[in-house]
Design a protein around this motif. Structure first.
Motif, PDB file in Angstrom:
ATOM      1  N   TYR A 343       1.022  -1.074  -0.344  1.00  9.49           N
ATOM      2  CA  TYR A 343      -0.521  -0.012   0.040  1.00  9.49           C
ATOM      3  C   TYR A 343       0.791   1.244   0.296  1.00  9.49           C
ATOM      4  O   TYR A 343       0.293   2.631  -1.038  1.00  9.49           O
ATOM      5  CB  TYR A 343      -1.105  -0.189   1.560  1.00  9.49           C
ATOM      6  N   GLU A 347       1.298   4.014  -2.767  1.00 12.36           N
ATOM      7  CA  GLU A 347       0.827   5.408  -2.442  1.00 12.36           C
ATOM      8  C   GLU A 347       1.776   6.657  -3.362  1.00 12.36           C
ATOM      9  O   GLU A 347       1.037   7.743  -3.644  1.00 12.36           O
ATOM     10  CB  GLU A 347       0.307   5.196  -1.430  1.00 12.36           C
ATOM     11  N   ASP A 378      -7.308  -5.122  -0.773  1.00  8.74           N
ATOM     12  CA  ASP A 378      -8.081  -4.039  -0.845  1.00  8.74           C
ATOM     13  C   ASP A 378      -8.612  -3.791  -2.193  1.00  8.74           C
ATOM     14  O   ASP A 378      -8.377  -2.228  -1.505  1.00  8.74           O
ATOM     15  CB  ASP A 378      -8.668  -3.797   0.757  1.00  8.74           C
ATOM     16  N   LYS A 381      -9.153  -0.369  -2.567  1.00 11.39           N
ATOM     17  CA  LYS A 381      -8.233   0.894  -0.995  1.00 11.39           C
ATOM     18  C   LYS A 381      -7.364   1.748  -2.443  1.00 11.39           C
ATOM     19  O   LYS A 381      -6.554   2.362  -2.505  1.00 11.39           O
ATOM     20  CB  LYS A 381      -7.503   0.668  -0.188  1.00 11.39           C
TER      21      LYS A 381
END
Length: 587
Positions: A343, A347, A378, A381
């Motif tokens: 993640y 990002e 997920d 996201k």
């Protein structure tokens, strides 16, 4: 029934130790268990001792564990280096082909001599002694060779069904030998519910798929342990996506290529480790002053210089936060598990583009080169947004040469950018100080305006988590960590809670902008703060003192041998600190 199982195989590098561990770990993962691994290896192609540990649990732990229940030894060195780790009731399985074998006297460990090499030879090839050893393991832990079939089929199926069956047969022979000659067993932890959405990946693999999910389509990299696997993964995946990988001649070229690719509008990254990151310092400043997005993944290892290239450390903190001459805004993220590696890397590209500055994602060898169970990704996201680009409509409204790439009037310091070829959008992205349109200048007033403009970008930054806390309100003892040490520290926290200690666990996920507001209340409330990190100078502790204060509260647990942390060694220190608090109350 055991709470978890620690299993290790050791031998000489080049002897199939890594593949043996991979087969065992992946098979247990496919049975539904949470699996954590750790590879100990030397910076040699062949020769020298290596071992691979696998921890099997019923819940996600995030580290390889202290205890060892089964040790497979292919040579004497494995016994010498690892026998002491075995718990009471553990098993040493060693190859009787080891000449003049020496086994420490210990009546609390099950000694299991098995003719691994001879049995493998009977099965068709001595190279299959690793399969024989896994067969013996299966007999001890209540599995059968068939539980490993799917992994062997995937691994050897391309070589033909006969190869798969010969490996199964070798495993069966090891299984039968143990059953016919020994009786003691270990019961595996209760098998969790099998969830097919779980992943079994390394931190470096998570970096690669996170970059792809973040829209990266260009990687420039120079190979360096332990970051090289990032490039290997990209080489496999990018051709399917229209991306490109360039193996640069050195790290300076790699980072400059990445800056150039980002300048053109492509999302790009480079991955490296400490020595390579050091070479990128001037280029880091170039990205900062030219306000060009840049993502660097630093897979930390033990330094300085070449140091211990195959061992882990967290000693690049100061370099990541303050490296490069001059002052530029930057973001430094420290994911604490493999899921966060995915993640945070994804990002990083949104952040680099939004704030037009370098973003550094810090992992380490312990997290990067070892495999872990990860809960499902997920996909809700996953959101990429191209930000702060000038539209062609806006550029058409300007006169030629009127576009102010480095416009100082933006309240947040972030000005619009263009990509080459946009009409009326031309600008110079230089390393010299410049005016609003990018022309070199040395006027003091304009210099101050440009510095102030860049400094505004990260004021009030809260785009990504800074730290997380669990524990008692106003805990007397506060445990603090960052990055990969978080999993170990969490088990220390759980042990202390079980003993009734007033304790909290604060885990830092971002070094810059430093999450002062997130961490200060817990530090201020605690009587003692124990900071655990893998370096010799307490680099995180020094940052806490700088940004938060409370200098007299801090204690450090530091490890810099190159080996990862163990729960028991951190726990011992934490208990000493907790005991000192009781003494203060008594006095």
């Amino acid at each position: 029934m055991s709470k978890d199982l620690g299993w290790k195989v050791g031998g000489a590098q080049g002897e199939g130790i890594e593949s043996t561990g991979d087969i065992f770990a992946l098979s247990l993962f496919r049975l539904g268990y949470y699996v954590s691994t750790y590879r100990h290896f030397m910076s040699l192609i062949k020769g020298g001792h290596t071992n691979g540990k696998v921890r099997v649990t019923t819940e996600n732990k995030g580290h390889h564990g202290d205890d060892l229940h089964i040790l497979l030894a292919f040579d004497q060195e494995t016994i010498n280096f690892n026998f002491h780790e075995l718990v009471d009731g553990g098993f040493l399985i060693y190859d009787t082909a080891i000449k003049n074998v020496e086994v420490p006297e210990n009546d609390k460990v099950n000694i299991v001599p098995v003719p691994l090499t001879d049995i493998a030879k009977e099965a068709g090839s001595t190279i299959m002694k690793n399969m024989v050893s896994i067969g013996a393991t299966a007999a001890i832990i209540g599995l059968t060779p068939d539980d490993f079939r799917s992994v062997l089929t995937d691994r050897f199926g391309s070589k033909g069904g006969d190869v798969v069956e010969s490996n199964i047969a070798a495993m069966q022979k090891g299984y039968d030998f143990y059953k016919n000659n020994f009786t003691n067993t270990i019961e595996l932890p209760a098998r969790p519910v099998l969830k097919p959405e779980r992943l079994f990946i390394s931190g470096n693999e998570a970096t690669s798929i996170g970059a792809i999910a973040g829209g990266a389509r260009f990687l420039s990299q120079y190979p360096i342990t332990p970051a090289t696997e990032v490039m290997y993964q990209m080489v496999k995946q990018f051709p399917k996506l229209g991306g490109a990988v360039v193996q640069a001649e050195d790290e300076i070229a790699a980072v400059m290529m990445s800056i150039g690719a980002n300048y053109t509008g492509a999302r790009s990254l480079t991955a490296t480790s400490g020595p390579g990151f050091s070479l990128m310092m001037e280029a880091l400043g170039l990205a900062g002053i030219s306000e060009t997005p840049l993502v660097i993944v630093d897979v930390m290892r033990a330094g300085p210089s070449t140091g211990l290239p195959t061992k882990t450390e967290q000693s690049d903190v100061f370099t990541m936060m303050y490296g490069s001459h001059g002052e530029i805004p930057r973001i430094v993220l420290t994911p604490r598990n493999v899921e966060e590696v995915f993640y945070f890397t994804k990002e990083a590209f949104n952040l680099a583009e939004k704030y037009q500055c370098p973003v550094i994602v810090a992992t380490d060898l312990f997290m990067g080169m070892n495999k872990w169970t990860v809960e499902s990704i997920d996909f809700d996201k996953l959101h990429n947004e191209r930000q702060n680009f000038a539209t062609q409509e806006y550029l058409d409204s300007l006169e030629k040469g009127e576009f102010k790439r480095f416009d100082v009037t933006a309240e947040n310091g972030i000005s619009l950018r263009t990509i080459p070829g946009m009409k009326n959008g031309r600008f110079v992205a230089m390393g010299n100080e410049h005016d609003e349109v990018g022309v070199e200048m040395e006027e003091t007033e304009l210099r101050v305006k440009q510095m102030d403009k860049r400094a505004k970008k990260l004021v009030g930054f809260d785009d990504i988590v800074g730290a997380t806390y669990e524990g008692a309100e106003n805990a007397e003892l506060l445990l603090v960590d960052f990055g990969s040490t978080s999993g170990i520290q969490r088990e220390v926290y759980e042990e202390l809670v079980a003993e009734g200690v007033s304790v909290g666990h604060l885990s830092i996920a971002r070094l810059l902008p430093f999450p002062t507001a997130d961490v200060a209340p817990y530090i201020n409330a605690a009587k003692k703060v124990l900071v655990t990190e893998l370096n010799s100078t307490g680099q995180l502790a020094q940052q806490l003192k700088q940004f938060v204060g409370g200098h007299d509260k801090y204690e450090s647990f530091l490890k810099y041998s190159g080996d990862p942390l163990l729960v028991r060694e951190v726990l011992a220190k934490a208990k000493d600190v907790a005991a000192s608090l009781k003494k203060e109350v008594t006095l």
